[in-house]
Write an enzyme that holds these catalytic residues in place. Structure first.
Site, PDB file in Angstrom:
ATOM      1  CD  GLU A   1      -2.091   1.196   3.062  1.00 55.52           C
ATOM      2  OE1 GLU A   1      -2.871   2.100   3.398  1.00 55.52           O
ATOM      3  OE2 GLU A   1      -1.724   0.268   3.826  1.00 55.52           O
ATOM      4  CD1 TRP A   2       1.163   6.853  -1.671  1.00 60.43           C
ATOM      5  CD2 TRP A   2       3.008   5.905  -2.498  1.00 60.43           C
ATOM      6  NE1 TRP A   2       2.082   7.843  -1.828  1.00 60.43           N
ATOM      7  CE2 TRP A   2       3.235   7.301  -2.338  1.00 60.43           C
ATOM      8  CE3 TRP A   2       4.025   5.100  -3.001  1.00 60.43           C
ATOM      9  CZ2 TRP A   2       4.444   7.895  -2.668  1.00 60.43           C
ATOM     10  CZ3 TRP A   2       5.241   5.697  -3.330  1.00 60.43           C
ATOM     11  CH2 TRP A   2       5.439   7.073  -3.172  1.00 60.43           C
TER      12      TRP A   2
ATOM     13  CG  ASP B   1      17.089  -1.442  10.775  1.00 66.92           C
ATOM     14  OD1 ASP B   1      17.832  -0.643  11.373  1.00 66.92           O
ATOM     15  OD2 ASP B   1      17.166  -1.641   9.552  1.00 66.92           O
TER      16      ASP B   1
END
Length: 289
Positions: free
Chosen positions: A95-96, A198
């Site tokens: 998804e953007w 991270d």
């Protein structure tokens, strides 16, 4: 970008979405490891990353598992659309996420989201699957305590890789060996928490509605302090974030004295990927401890 690969991804998307859309591709920034694109149709926006299977033998399967892990443990992540391999190229379509402003409210929301993630607990440190930190394999074998987990799964593999590739010398290996004997005294005792793994400034996004969206995880059940330390390694987050986090889920005393020790692992990873510029920071931390 290869035309056949484009056509294959578009075909997979149309099949997944049960449509016959046409697409426009726009290359965008998305990290130093992968090639990344915005994919535009009449009805959808997607984020696409691609890389060689020489880098990621299993494609982006580990990243998908990491995103699912975070989602299952309360974190907001982009929706996973499709993941696969075409010839020798791996691809992942997500998804953007439309970005917003990092306001005070955003940082407070982010802290609350991270607290919620860290409050998801396990009985052991580790994960049933291995994954990656950057492009380097990350072993997540289970351990009963974080000291053994950190030495065996994090420091030792990176120290060996750095020594084998002549990025560090025998004296550094000996210093690490001495450090391993002291590690059990360093970490405070807590149950394993779900962690991103991270969490630097490049691995979250501020969504349009003001929430943090977690991306590019190296997830496992670990010590939550490792996530907080990682946020401080490359520039740090807003003080509003740290204030809100500590109010909701205080860290044990003297975290600032332990902070650099958590940095050893990501710095070793950067040394092994990017080279000698990270060695001085590693030497300073070893000397400190």
């Amino acid at each position: 970008m290869d035309l056949k690969l484009k056509e294959y991804i578009e075909s997979c998307l149309n099949k997944q979405l049960q449509t016959e859309s046409s697409y426009n591709w726009k290359q965008v920034e998305g990290g130093s490891i992968n090639k990344t694109y915005q994919l535009i149709s009449n009805t959808h926006l997607f984020f696409v990353k691609i890389n060689s299977t020489q880098v990621f033998e299993n494609g982006f399967k580990e990243e998908v598992l990491g995103l699912q892990f975070l989602k299952n443990n309360t974190a907001l992540v982009p929706e996973i659309i499709i993941e696969g391999i075409f010839e020798n190229t791996a691809f992942l379509v997500l998804e953007w996420i439309e970005t917003g402003k990092e306001t005070t409210k955003f940082w407070e929301n982010f802290a609350a989201q991270l607290v919620s993630l860290h409050q998801q607990k396990s009985d052991k440190f580790g994960l049933a699957a291995s994954n990656f930190m950057g492009q380097l394999p990350q072993n997540n074998s289970f351990f009963d305590n974080f000291s053994d987990f950190y030495v065996e799964n994090r420091l030792k593999p990176q120290v060996k890789l750095a020594f084998d590739s002549k990025k560090i010398e025998t004296k550094h290996v000996n210093q690490f060996e001495g450090l391993y004997k002291k590690i059990s005294e360093i970490f405070p005792k807590e149950k394993p928490s779900a962690v991103h793994g991270d969490l630097w400034h490049g691995n979250f996004m501020c969504s349009k509605n003001g929430n943090a969206v977690f991306i590019d995880p190296a997830a496992y059940f670990g010590h939550r302090e490792a996530d907080i330390a990682m946020t401080q390694l490359f520039g740090g987050f807003s003080e509003k974030f740290y204030k809100a986090y500590h109010e909701m889920y205080p860290l044990k005393p003297c975290f600032n004295l332990r902070n650099n020790f958590y940095h050893l692992y990501p710095l070793l990873v950067h040394l092994n990927i990017f080279g000698d510029s990270y060695l001085e920071s590693i030497e300073n931390i070893i000397t400190e401890f």
